[in-house]
Design a protein around this motif. Structure first.
Motif, short mmCIF file in Angstrom:
data_model
loop_
_atom_site.label_atom_id
_atom_site.label_comp_id
_atom_site.label_asym_id
_atom_site.label_seq_id
_atom_site.Cartn_x
_atom_site.Cartn_y
_atom_site.Cartn_z
N VAL A 13 0.84 -1.21 0.00
CA VAL A 13 0.00 0.00 0.00
C VAL A 13 0.87 1.25 0.00
O VAL A 13 0.63 2.21 -0.75
N CYS A 14 1.91 1.22 0.81
CA CYS A 14 2.81 2.38 0.89
C CYS A 14 3.47 2.65 -0.44
O CYS A 14 3.60 3.80 -0.87
N ILE A 15 3.90 1.57 -1.12
CA ILE A 15 4.57 1.74 -2.40
C ILE A 15 3.62 2.38 -3.41
O ILE A 15 3.98 3.33 -4.11
N VAL A 16 2.36 1.93 -3.39
CA VAL A 16 1.38 2.50 -4.31
C VAL A 16 1.12 3.96 -3.98
O VAL A 16 1.11 4.83 -4.86
N LEU A 17 0.95 4.25 -2.69
CA LEU A 17 0.69 5.64 -2.28
C LEU A 17 1.84 6.55 -2.69
O LEU A 17 1.63 7.66 -3.20
N LEU A 20 1.70 7.21 -6.30
CA LEU A 20 0.64 8.16 -6.62
C LEU A 20 1.09 9.59 -6.34
O LEU A 20 0.86 10.50 -7.14
N LEU A 21 1.72 9.77 -5.19
CA LEU A 21 2.17 11.12 -4.83
C LEU A 21 3.19 11.63 -5.84
O LEU A 21 3.13 12.78 -6.30
N ALA A 22 4.12 10.74 -6.20
CA ALA A 22 5.14 11.14 -7.18
C ALA A 22 4.50 11.53 -8.49
O ALA A 22 4.85 12.54 -9.11
N LEU A 23 3.50 10.73 -8.89
CA LEU A 23 2.80 11.02 -10.14
C LEU A 23 2.09 12.36 -10.04
O LEU A 23 2.12 13.19 -10.97
N LEU A 24 1.47 12.59 -8.90
CA LEU A 24 0.74 13.83 -8.68
C LEU A 24 1.67 15.04 -8.75
O LEU A 24 1.28 16.12 -9.18
N CYS A 25 2.90 14.85 -8.32
CA CYS A 25 3.84 15.96 -8.35
C CYS A 25 4.43 16.15 -9.74
O CYS A 25 4.76 17.26 -10.13
N LEU A 26 4.57 15.05 -10.46
CA LEU A 26 5.28 15.11 -11.73
C LEU A 26 4.35 15.45 -12.89
O LEU A 26 4.71 16.22 -13.79
N PHE B 279 2.75 10.95 4.85
CA PHE B 279 3.65 10.48 3.80
C PHE B 279 5.04 10.16 4.34
O PHE B 279 5.73 9.31 3.77
N ALA B 280 5.44 10.79 5.43
CA ALA B 280 6.70 10.38 6.04
C ALA B 280 6.58 8.93 6.50
O ALA B 280 7.51 8.13 6.32
N LEU B 281 5.42 8.58 7.08
CA LEU B 281 5.20 7.19 7.50
C LEU B 281 5.19 6.25 6.29
O LEU B 281 5.75 5.16 6.33
N VAL B 282 4.54 6.71 5.22
CA VAL B 282 4.50 5.91 3.99
C VAL B 282 5.92 5.62 3.50
O VAL B 282 6.28 4.48 3.24
N PHE B 283 6.74 6.67 3.42
CA PHE B 283 8.11 6.48 2.95
C PHE B 283 8.89 5.56 3.88
O PHE B 283 9.71 4.77 3.45
N TYR B 284 8.61 5.70 5.18
CA TYR B 284 9.37 4.93 6.16
C TYR B 284 9.16 3.43 5.97
O TYR B 284 10.04 2.63 6.23
N HIS B 285 7.96 3.06 5.53
CA HIS B 285 7.66 1.65 5.43
C HIS B 285 8.04 1.04 4.09
O HIS B 285 7.71 -0.11 3.82
N ILE B 286 8.68 1.83 3.24
CA ILE B 286 9.15 1.26 1.98
C ILE B 286 10.57 0.76 2.18
O ILE B 286 11.44 1.51 2.63
N ILE B 298 11.41 13.27 -6.53
CA ILE B 298 10.34 13.90 -7.31
C ILE B 298 9.45 14.78 -6.42
O ILE B 298 9.13 15.91 -6.79
N VAL B 299 9.08 14.27 -5.25
CA VAL B 299 8.08 15.02 -4.47
C VAL B 299 8.64 16.29 -3.83
O VAL B 299 7.88 17.15 -3.41
#
Lengths: 293, 488
Positions: A13-17, A20-26, B279-286, B298-299
């Motif tokens: 889920v985190c990878i997908v999110l 998505l965020l990267a896509l939204l920014c790019l 999103f910090a939590l999201v990144f942390y779990h990758i 990118i972000v």
């Protein structure tokens, strides 16, 4: 580390999110580029439904905004000039002051830091600043955009913190050798401090490049040769500006929107160009200090 | 014998050092006094301005004028007219020339001839500087000090004369010279000599700070208590006491401005923290480092763009002929919505776009605190049978709390400044300019600067910076106490 099933799903889920965020920014940036390359014929034939890039890209919009006698070219030059002068002066002064204040036995150090803290908390508002610039006869003058922005207490404190962290032995050895203070700074301290100088320098650059407010306040329409690109873009988009932005005209194969997007690309391309250099400093600790400031 | 010789040698060295230091100190004092005097004589002292007649008088003009009976001649349409300089100004002028000069000469003589330090010149300089500053304030504020204008009418001093800011600089330099004489120990002078070049380096930034920070703060304070009109200028306008402040806190519009500032700052606080933490939590779990680095690269980008560019990009999507409306009209055959001009969408546009701009960048601080978690904690928790969410709740989340609290507290401290005036100036349309878009920063530009409400603006920024200062210091203390992270 043993990972359960739940954790694996969560990571997915985190990878997908994140994607998505990267896509939204790019995507908006790429879309802007796409529109700026789109010809009017293609734009109408697609009913303005461009997904990303046009099939037959054209540089007409760029040719048009950079055309003969264009304001954009002048404004771009002014932006570069302002960024260069502003960054060099600001980094030079702040680094020197930071270095002076990093010397523990420098008499008067703490009192000077109080003066700097004062500037962080109390700056005159918009109008006193305007009046001072007016009193100094700096209205409609290039230096109105530079001088007030030179001293930055935060940057000085970041520099100071970094220089204080350098090994003290260097300093002592140099003093024993009889090296002058300035030489010590230029020849020994500065080469050791590229990360902090570069990151502060890049931040200052971005700030100067992006600043349009000073131009709006201090430079009037009669001196539009001093307008920077950001201000120029701003009056082209802003619904409130009463200034007629005569450069952008419809017709001639590209739409108004396309020309505006071309202008926008020109406005952020230099930032994208220096962005990779930022990256190198993301890992360094100095960066955090700069961020917090 | 040898021991005595060594002792003697040491003594004489100490004496030489001492003499050198005292002389150095006297020279520094003299140099400061000299700078001050140049500033006073050649720079401005007072300026007469009334009914379109402007006469700038340096210290030298006032002093030479006193030799001609206190009058200064000036040309007015081919005829010579005379301006009478009040006696007290002339006296002050002479005092300004003689007192510091006497002190400097005395110090230099005493140190070079008698090789001794003195305190008296320090005291005199301090007292003199104090008198100057008091005189400066009195002359600018007190309406009862009489003066005569060029037509011979009697009026208040501050209405027709302005004491220039260079005079204040002069007084401060005199005070500084006094401080040097009194409080710098002779021993420190050796260090001062070693660091001499540093003091020269500090001159430029100090001057810049005085001109572009300290002086505007002073002007702002003065303006806050004045009823500014264009014809009388700042210094000649009437003093009105607290009426500007009373107006700010009683007028409906001003209260609305303040309320909207706080409201928008609060919205921005929410928009700036919650998505960033998520999103910090999201990144942390990758786990894949490369993937994470690529996404982060990118972000972070939009943070470095100006609001002008952000608005331009957003307008490509939201304008009547933008992509969203093209989809609405051509795909769904609906009616286009002018998102950027809709009053009810104004805050939404701003907040959403600021989330877009800052969410990636905002994760940096929280990522840094997450990196500080000791990984062995997770293993220990797993062994103890903690599930994934338990670990998230008890280990991961608590580690970002200090940074989160710090951010919230600092944002509360910045409540009157955090409404994002720069963004509003770009996003505002004429429909919202009179209501929703008014926060303190935009009010200062649209009404303060453009409609010349300088007095009121001074009071507004005064309140903004004083309350802001109190709140930031309070917030800093609170933050240090609760989570141990200070603002500086």
């Amino acid at each position: 580390m043993v990972r359960g099933k739940g954790e694996k799903i969560f990571e997915a889920v985190c990878i997908v999110l994140a994607a998505l965020l990267a896509l939204l920014c790019l995507y908006p940036l790429l879309y802007t580029l796409g529109v700026s390359l789109c010809s009017e014929a293609e734009w109408t034939s697609r009913n303005g439904l461009l997904v990303l890039f046009p099939t037959r890209p054209t540089f007409t919009a760029y040719r048009k905004i950079f055309g003969v006698g264009s304001y954009v070219l002048k404004a771009l030059g002014m932006s570069f000039l302002r960024t260069a002068v502003g960054t060099v002066t600001s980094v030079a002064v702040n680094a020197l002051v930071g270095y002076v204040l990093s010397r523990r036995d420098f008499p008067g150090k703490n009192k000077y830091i109080y003066l700097l803290l004062f500037t962080i908390f109390f700056s005159g508002g918009l109008i006193p600043n305007y009046l001072v610039i007016k009193e100094l006869h700096l209205l409609n003058n290039f230096w109105a955009m530079i001088l007030p922005n030179i001293v930055s207490a935060w940057n000085i404190l970041v520099f100071k913190q970094f220089f204080t962290g350098l090994p003290k032995e260097i300093e002592e050895a140099a003093i024993v050798d009889g090296t002058g203070e300035i030489k010590l700074f230029l020849k020994i301290v500065l080469p050791l401090s590229t990360p902090v100088v570069a990151s502060i320098g890049l931040f200052t650059m971005v700030t100067h490049w992006n600043n349009w407010f000073d131009v709006m306040i201090y430079i009037d329409q009669a001196h539009s040769s001093l307008w920077t690109l950001q201000y120029y873009i701003m009056i082209n988009f802003n619904n409130l500006s009463q200034i007629d932005s005569s450069v952008i005209i419809g017709g001639s194969g590209v739409s108004q929107l396309t020309q505006r997007m071309a202008l926008t690309i020109v406005g952020f391309l230099p930032i994208l160009c220096i962005y990779p250099f930022f990256q190198r400093f993301f890992k360094d600790g100095v960066f955090l200090g700069a961020v917090k400031g | 014998m040898v021991a005595e010789a060594v002792k003697e040698n040491k003594k004489s060295k100490a004496r030489d050092g001492y003499v050198f230091s005292v002389r150095g100190k006297a020279l520094v004092q003299a140099a400061l006094v000299l700078c001050a005097l140049v500033l006073f004589l050649a720079g401005g002292f007072v300026e007469y301005s009334f009914n379109l007649i402007n006469i700038k008088l340096g210290g030298a003009d006032v002093l030479s004028g006193s030799l001609y009976g206190g009058n200064v001649g000036y040309m007015n349409y081919g005829t010579v007219l005379y301006l009478h300089i009040p006696v007290y100004i002339t006296l002050l002028g002479w005092l300004c020339l003689l007192a510091p000069l006497a002190c400097a000469v005395y110090s230099v003589l005493r140190s070079f001839v008698f090789k001794k330090d003195n305190r008296i010149s320090g005291y005199i300089l301090l007292a003199f500087g104090g008198v100057c500053i008091v005189a400066y304030i009195l002359l600018l504020t007190c309406g009862k000090i009489p003066a005569t204008d060029v037509n011979g009418n009697k009026t208040g001093f501050y209405r027709i004369f302005e004491v220039k800011s260079t005079f204040l600089m002069f007084s401060l330099l005199a005070v500084f010279a006094g401080f040097v004489q009194l409080f710098v120990k002779p021993q420190t002078m050796l260090k001062v000599k070693r660091f001499a070049v540093f003091y020269i380096i500090l001159v430029i930034p100090t001057v810049l700070v005085l001109i572009f920070n300290v002086y505007p703060s002073l002007l702002q304070t003065v303006l806050a208590f004045k009823d500014y009109t264009l014809s009388t200028g700042i210094w000649g306008s009437d003093w009105v006491g607290l009426s500007n402040f009373k107006y700010i806190f009683s007028d409906g519009k001003m209260l609305m401005v303040i309320w909207q500032t706080i409201y928008l700052s609060f919205l921005r606080l929410l928009a700036g923290t919650i998505p960033a933490v998520v999103f910090a939590l999201v990144f942390y779990h990758i786990t894949s480092k490369k993937y994470k680095a690529a996404v982060q690269t990118i972000v972070y980008i939009p943070h470095f763009f100006s609001w002008v560019v952000i608005y331009a990009i957003i307008s490509a999507f939201l304008m009547p002929n933008g992509v969203i409306n093209n989809v609405i009209t051509n795909v769904f055959h609906g009616t286009p919505i002018d998102f950027l001009s809709r009053q009810d969408l104004f805050y939404a546009n701003m907040i959403l776009s600021s989330i877009w701009k800052e969410v990636g960048w905002g994760t940096i601080l929280y990522t840094a605190s997450l990196m500080g978690i000791d990984r062995s904690l997770f293993e220990a928790a797993s062994i103890d049978g903690a599930g994934f969410f338990k670990k998230l709740w008890h280990i991961t989340l608590p580690s970002v709390v200090p940074m989160l609290v710090y951010q919230v507290i600092m944002a509360v401290g910045n409540l009157l400044k955090g409404a994002g005036g720069e963004q509003i100036l770009i996003f505002a349309t004429s429909a919202v300019k009179e209501n929703k878009a008014l926060v303190i920063d935009t009010w200062l530009y649209w009404e303060g600067l453009q409609e010349l409400k300088y007095g009121l603006s001074g009071a507004v920024s005064f309140v903004q910076s004083v309350i802001g200062f109190g709140m930031v210091v309070g917030a800093h203390k609170l933050s240090q106490k609760t989570v141990g992270i200070g603002a500086w």
